[in-house]
Motif scaffolding. Structure first.
Motif, mmCIF file in Angstrom:
data_model
loop_
_atom_site.group_PDB
_atom_site.id
_atom_site.type_symbol
_atom_site.label_atom_id
_atom_site.label_comp_id
_atom_site.label_asym_id
_atom_site.label_seq_id
_atom_site.Cartn_x
_atom_site.Cartn_y
_atom_site.Cartn_z
ATOM 1 N N PHE A 184 10.687 10.594 2.462
ATOM 2 C CA PHE A 184 10.154 9.522 1.617
ATOM 3 C C PHE A 184 8.769 9.888 1.088
ATOM 4 O O PHE A 184 8.475 9.730 -0.102
ATOM 5 C CB PHE A 184 10.103 8.230 2.426
ATOM 6 N N LEU A 185 7.915 10.410 1.965
ATOM 7 C CA LEU A 185 6.571 10.797 1.549
ATOM 8 C C LEU A 185 6.614 11.952 0.550
ATOM 9 O O LEU A 185 5.777 12.028 -0.357
ATOM 10 C CB LEU A 185 5.734 11.187 2.769
ATOM 11 N N HIS A 186 7.583 12.833 0.695
ATOM 12 C CA HIS A 186 7.732 13.933 -0.259
ATOM 13 C C HIS A 186 8.092 13.391 -1.636
ATOM 14 O O HIS A 186 7.583 13.860 -2.664
ATOM 15 C CB HIS A 186 8.804 14.906 0.234
ATOM 16 N N GLU A 187 8.958 12.382 -1.662
ATOM 17 C CA GLU A 187 9.301 11.741 -2.937
ATOM 18 C C GLU A 187 8.075 11.107 -3.576
ATOM 19 O O GLU A 187 7.962 11.062 -4.811
ATOM 20 C CB GLU A 187 10.377 10.674 -2.713
ATOM 21 N N GLN A 188 7.167 10.624 -2.738
ATOM 22 C CA GLN A 188 5.937 10.004 -3.224
ATOM 23 C C GLN A 188 4.832 11.028 -3.480
ATOM 24 O O GLN A 188 3.705 10.669 -3.798
ATOM 25 C CB GLN A 188 5.441 8.971 -2.203
ATOM 26 N N LYS A 189 5.182 12.334 -3.316
ATOM 27 C CA LYS A 189 4.233 13.433 -3.539
ATOM 28 C C LYS A 189 3.037 13.373 -2.601
ATOM 29 O O LYS A 189 1.919 13.765 -2.953
ATOM 30 C CB LYS A 189 3.772 13.471 -5.006
ATOM 31 N N LYS A 190 3.276 12.883 -1.373
ATOM 32 C CA LYS A 190 2.227 12.825 -0.366
ATOM 33 C C LYS A 190 2.295 14.001 0.611
ATOM 34 O O LYS A 190 1.363 14.227 1.370
ATOM 35 C CB LYS A 190 2.300 11.503 0.411
ATOM 36 N N VAL A 191 3.412 14.707 0.618
ATOM 37 C CA VAL A 191 3.527 15.943 1.387
ATOM 38 C C VAL A 191 4.123 17.001 0.475
ATOM 39 O O VAL A 191 4.908 16.694 -0.426
ATOM 40 C CB VAL A 191 4.390 15.771 2.661
ATOM 41 N N ASP A 192 3.740 18.239 0.720
ATOM 42 C CA ASP A 192 4.215 19.324 -0.134
ATOM 43 C C ASP A 192 5.632 19.751 0.194
ATOM 44 O O ASP A 192 6.407 20.119 -0.695
ATOM 45 C CB ASP A 192 3.288 20.539 -0.007
ATOM 46 N N ALA A 193 5.957 19.731 1.477
ATOM 47 C CA ALA A 193 7.280 20.173 1.900
ATOM 48 C C ALA A 193 7.644 19.494 3.206
ATOM 49 O O ALA A 193 6.773 19.185 4.024
ATOM 50 C CB ALA A 193 7.308 21.691 2.069
ATOM 51 N N VAL A 194 8.938 19.265 3.390
ATOM 52 C CA VAL A 194 9.432 18.621 4.608
ATOM 53 C C VAL A 194 10.108 19.674 5.479
ATOM 54 O O VAL A 194 11.069 20.317 5.050
ATOM 55 C CB VAL A 194 10.431 17.496 4.270
ATOM 56 N N PRO A 195 9.630 19.868 6.704
ATOM 57 C CA PRO A 195 10.248 20.873 7.577
ATOM 58 C C PRO A 195 11.596 20.401 8.105
ATOM 59 O O PRO A 195 11.988 19.239 7.933
ATOM 60 C CB PRO A 195 9.227 21.027 8.700
ATOM 61 N N GLY A 196 12.291 21.300 8.767
ATOM 62 C CA GLY A 196 13.578 20.970 9.347
ATOM 63 C C GLY A 196 13.454 20.025 10.523
ATOM 64 O O GLY A 196 12.358 19.793 11.057
ATOM 65 N N LEU A 197 14.594 19.501 10.953
ATOM 66 C CA LEU A 197 14.611 18.522 12.031
ATOM 67 C C LEU A 197 14.024 19.095 13.323
ATOM 68 O O LEU A 197 13.410 18.361 14.107
ATOM 69 C CB LEU A 197 16.047 18.037 12.272
ATOM 70 N N ASP A 198 14.176 20.392 13.562
ATOM 71 C CA ASP A 198 13.661 20.988 14.792
ATOM 72 C C ASP A 198 12.152 20.833 14.925
ATOM 73 O O ASP A 198 11.632 20.683 16.043
ATOM 74 C CB ASP A 198 14.025 22.476 14.857
ATOM 75 N N VAL A 199 11.440 20.852 13.787
ATOM 76 C CA VAL A 199 9.983 20.677 13.832
ATOM 77 C C VAL A 199 9.641 19.295 14.373
ATOM 78 O O VAL A 199 8.727 19.132 15.197
ATOM 79 C CB VAL A 199 9.368 20.893 12.440
ATOM 80 N N PHE A 200 10.380 18.287 13.942
ATOM 81 C CA PHE A 200 10.113 16.923 14.406
ATOM 82 C C PHE A 200 10.581 16.729 15.841
ATOM 83 O O PHE A 200 9.942 15.991 16.609
ATOM 84 C CB PHE A 200 10.771 15.924 13.458
ATOM 85 N N PRO A 257 0.849 -1.202 0.000
ATOM 86 C CA PRO A 257 0.000 0.000 0.000
ATOM 87 C C PRO A 257 0.880 1.247 0.000
ATOM 88 O O PRO A 257 1.698 1.436 0.905
ATOM 89 C CB PRO A 257 -0.799 -0.122 1.312
ATOM 90 N N TYR A 258 0.747 2.075 -1.003
ATOM 91 C CA TYR A 258 1.598 3.253 -1.121
ATOM 92 C C TYR A 258 1.455 4.178 0.088
ATOM 93 O O TYR A 258 0.374 4.348 0.639
ATOM 94 C CB TYR A 258 1.264 4.029 -2.394
ATOM 95 N N SER A 259 2.576 4.773 0.463
ATOM 96 C CA SER A 259 2.679 5.745 1.558
ATOM 97 C C SER A 259 2.409 5.142 2.936
ATOM 98 O O SER A 259 2.250 5.876 3.904
ATOM 99 C CB SER A 259 1.745 6.940 1.322
ATOM 100 N N SER A 260 2.369 3.828 3.012
ATOM 101 C CA SER A 260 2.174 3.160 4.295
ATOM 102 C C SER A 260 3.530 2.825 4.908
ATOM 103 O O SER A 260 4.583 3.012 4.287
ATOM 104 C CB SER A 260 1.379 1.866 4.099
#
Length: 351
Positions: free
Chosen positions: A320-336, A151-154
């Motif tokens: 990974f999700l960004h590569e799959q076009k499931k998120v628009d942008a990946v924030p910096g490590l501090d956000v996580f 299942p994609y994006s799982s």
């Protein structure tokens, strides 16, 4: 259990509407409500759970939260995927929920940017997710040119790509097809696919006639961790820290029961899943459960002063999700790192 379907989304729409209506009647809104449950306690605590054989089902079965928070009404709402939990969090329909690491990574990224944090790891996914192939295929490298489903994006899609990478294969060298678990089982029976990375109970069906090449437990030992995570709305955590502390302590209690009395833990899970205690024990044994002390280590949630490596895991998942076009942008490590509920965890188990 970690990738939503259209049917699940339709079911979720009704569930969210019902939860919001119930919340409105009980506490006057979707923001946690008035402190009608006593000083520092809400009138209701709304929990989104999934049918995953971990400590959360033990807490639910034993009624520990109801006992520990007698003046607060505990509302348990069942969800079928982490994507559904994200939607409920965005709508304000639940206060605490369970979602896989992939949905949480997506929730902390754009465009969702859900204001929640992770104070607990329900389980590190182990042998209950695995890559199963046809008899005769003996290594991951032999999947070059083969048709493999996930299942994609799982979490299993993420794990599949990691397993291919570790074996020296690129994604383009394997014909990866997007299928939900029931479709995977049907395709396997028809002979349409050569393998699949999937979770139980479909996994168990494939394993009857196939060969398991690698499990998510083995990938976790190599550094590619996937997990089922707790998420709590920031507003709720800040308004009701004592309730979150009690909730965390009950989760830790469940993990310790699973270790000290696995038969009792399996019986509780069996009642919640409608299966035999023997099957519940088998499924429970496929997961890696962590107590509060372990979760405060550097490899997991860590401490307020030194957030753990789970933040790095979530960011890698978001990439990974960004590569799959499931998120628009990946924030910096501090956000996580800020998305880890290390303060809540530390407060719950302060010496």
């Amino acid at each position: 259990m970690r990738s939503p379907t259209k049917r699940r989304r339709h079911l979720l729409a009704g569930l969210v509407a019902a939860a919001l209506a119930l919340t409105s009647c009980a506490i006057g809104g979707g923001s946690g409500g008035e402190e009608a449950g006593g000083p520092g306690a809400p009138a209701t605590l709304r929990i989104g759970y999934q049918l995953i054989p971990n400590g959360d089902l033990i807490v639910k079965d034993q009624g520990w939260l109801e006992q520990a928070l007698p003046d607060t009404k505990i509302i348990w709402s069942r969800f079928d995927s982490g994507g559904d939990v994200n939607t409920a969090m965005l709508s304000g329909a639940i206060d605490i929920g369970l979602a896989g690491s992939s949905p949480v990574a997506r929730g902390l990224s754009a465009p969702l940017n859900i204001p929640y944090r992770v104070p607990w790891i329900f389980d590190v996914i182990g042998d209950n997710e695995a890559l199963v192939v046809r008899k005769g295929i003996t290594s991951i490298k032999e999947l070059a040119g083969k048709r493999v489903a996930a299942p994609y994006s799982s979490t299993t899609h993420y794990s599949l790509l990691a397993a291919l990478r570790d074996a020296g294969l690129s994604e383009s060298q394997v014909d990866i097809v997007d299928m939900e678990p029931p479709d995977i089982q049907a395709a396997w029976q028809r002979g349409d696919i050569d393998g699949a990375y999937v979770w139980t109970p479909v996994l168990a069906e494939l394993q009857k006639t196939g060969t398991t090449l690698i499990t998510s437990r083995e990938l976790a030992e190599r550094g590619t961790l996937t997990a089922d995570l707790a998420v709590v709305r920031n507003e709720f955590a800040e308004r009701y820290p004592d309730v979150v502390r009690v909730w965390l302590q009950q989760q830790d209690r469940a993990v310790r029961l699973a270790r000290s009395d696995p038969q009792a833990a399996a019986a509780a899970i069996a009642r919640q899943l409608g299966i035999t205690p023997e099957e519940a024990a088998r499924q429970l044994g496929q997961l890696i459960l962590l107590d509060g002390e372990q979760q405060r280590s550097a490899g997991y949630l860590g401490t307020p002063e030194a957030p753990g490596r789970l933040a790095e895991t979530l960011r890698r998942t978001a990439l990974f999700l960004h590569e799959q076009k499931k998120v628009d942008a990946v924030p910096g490590l501090d956000v996580f790192r800020n998305g880890l509920g290390t303060r809540e965890l530390a407060d719950a188990f302060a010496q």
